[in-house]
Design an enzyme around this catalytic site. Sequence first.
Site, mmCIF file in Angstrom:
data_model
loop_
_atom_site.group_PDB
_atom_site.id
_atom_site.type_symbol
_atom_site.label_atom_id
_atom_site.label_comp_id
_atom_site.label_asym_id
_atom_site.label_seq_id
_atom_site.Cartn_x
_atom_site.Cartn_y
_atom_site.Cartn_z
ATOM 1 N N TYR A 1 13.806 5.670 47.891
ATOM 2 C CA TYR A 1 14.830 4.727 47.478
ATOM 3 C C TYR A 1 15.209 3.772 48.600
ATOM 4 C CZ TYR A 1 18.132 7.538 50.182
ATOM 5 O OH TYR A 1 18.769 8.185 51.198
ATOM 6 N N PHE B 1 21.744 -0.399 53.499
ATOM 7 C CA PHE B 1 22.492 0.598 54.260
ATOM 8 C C PHE B 1 21.749 1.920 54.367
ATOM 9 C CE2 PHE B 1 24.061 0.854 49.874
ATOM 10 C CZ PHE B 1 23.873 2.189 49.580
ATOM 11 N N ASP B 2 20.709 2.099 53.550
ATOM 12 C CA ASP B 2 19.926 3.328 53.639
ATOM 13 C C ASP B 2 18.600 3.108 52.928
ATOM 14 O OD1 ASP B 2 19.259 5.896 54.311
ATOM 15 O OD2 ASP B 2 20.455 6.858 52.744
ATOM 16 N N ILE C 1 26.694 10.842 43.967
ATOM 17 C CA ILE C 1 27.630 9.971 43.259
ATOM 18 C C ILE C 1 27.270 9.911 41.772
ATOM 19 C CG2 ILE C 1 28.212 8.590 45.283
ATOM 20 C CD1 ILE C 1 26.238 6.466 44.296
ATOM 21 N N TYR D 1 31.212 5.024 45.413
ATOM 22 C CA TYR D 1 32.075 5.694 46.393
ATOM 23 C C TYR D 1 33.550 5.345 46.233
ATOM 24 C CZ TYR D 1 27.834 7.250 48.678
ATOM 25 O OH TYR D 1 26.633 7.863 48.946
ATOM 26 N N PHE E 1 20.426 0.026 43.944
ATOM 27 C CA PHE E 1 19.422 0.977 44.416
ATOM 28 C C PHE E 1 18.090 0.724 43.724
ATOM 29 C CE2 PHE E 1 23.127 3.505 45.625
ATOM 30 C CZ PHE E 1 22.708 4.087 46.820
#
Length: 319
Positions: free
Chosen positions: A194, A205-206, A226, A252, A270
Amino acid sequence: MKKVLLGIFVVASLASCNKGKSVDKLESEDHKASYAFGTGLGEQIKGLGGRLVETDSINYDQLEKGIRDYLKAGKEGRESYAIGQQVGQQIETVINQQQLDQMDKDIIVQGIMDVVRHKKLLITQEAGMGILDTYAKSNQQKLVKKNLDESAKLIEEKKKASGAKATASGLVYVVEKEGSGAKPNINSVVKVKYTGKILSTGKVFDSTDKNPEAKGGVEFPLNQVIPGWSEGLQLMTKGAKYKFYIPANLGYGEMGAPGGQIGPNQALEFEVELVDFKEGQPAPAAGQPGAQGGQGMSDAQLQELQKQIQAQAAQQQGK
């Protein structure tokens, strides 16, 4: 070796730099050993580009400048500069995490230097702490509302995108590639690749792509993530690739993510590939060891989510 590399990057942007010598031929054993040492470090540095957070690649001119200045600096100047770099990084981190771009960085530095140089302060430190606390709380309240309004608009726009579908909960998704076979359930352990982005800025961010140890995917229980992930992954089959647009309430929420990379009420994007999944354990009941707080879902929420997923699956089959 890690300490050597840390030293290199801590001082990677010193203000002054002169190019060092460069040779076309290695004349001595000292030269050969020096060059070999450098090429070994070079191979390690090439691998660091994937770990950067603020940029996508290393600026090699700045890298060279930092290395040469560090090696030329005296111990006192080197250590003092390194401390300054660390403090600057802390300031930048707080400003970014709390979305405090309106703060004046020059005045922040003035406050630091007035203290360390024992100058008369414009406000007392005790008063300053109260001012800062009130300021931070006010800014947080403004961010919560601002981001919620912005996120809602962005999600509505994504619903109009080509191929976009929305679930009853508000999750928006686009099927980029369908897989085959069964689908995971809320108690499954999924293996995924992902990339996660802030929807409003596009900032990554990831990503499993940036982690050499996660190239084949990472595993986690669906009942401990989540809500947007829990719901979205249950729509997928093995081998499928989906894009999710996750509203703040399915992400979040008002608190944002630990560490500050995701602010309060920020919508997320995502790109997810479901590599595989297996049966896992039911989520611990609230109050039991291992129960997840904060973003975990209650039994009622899980039941409602299952109903939504079943309804969505039936809708897909009817098309």
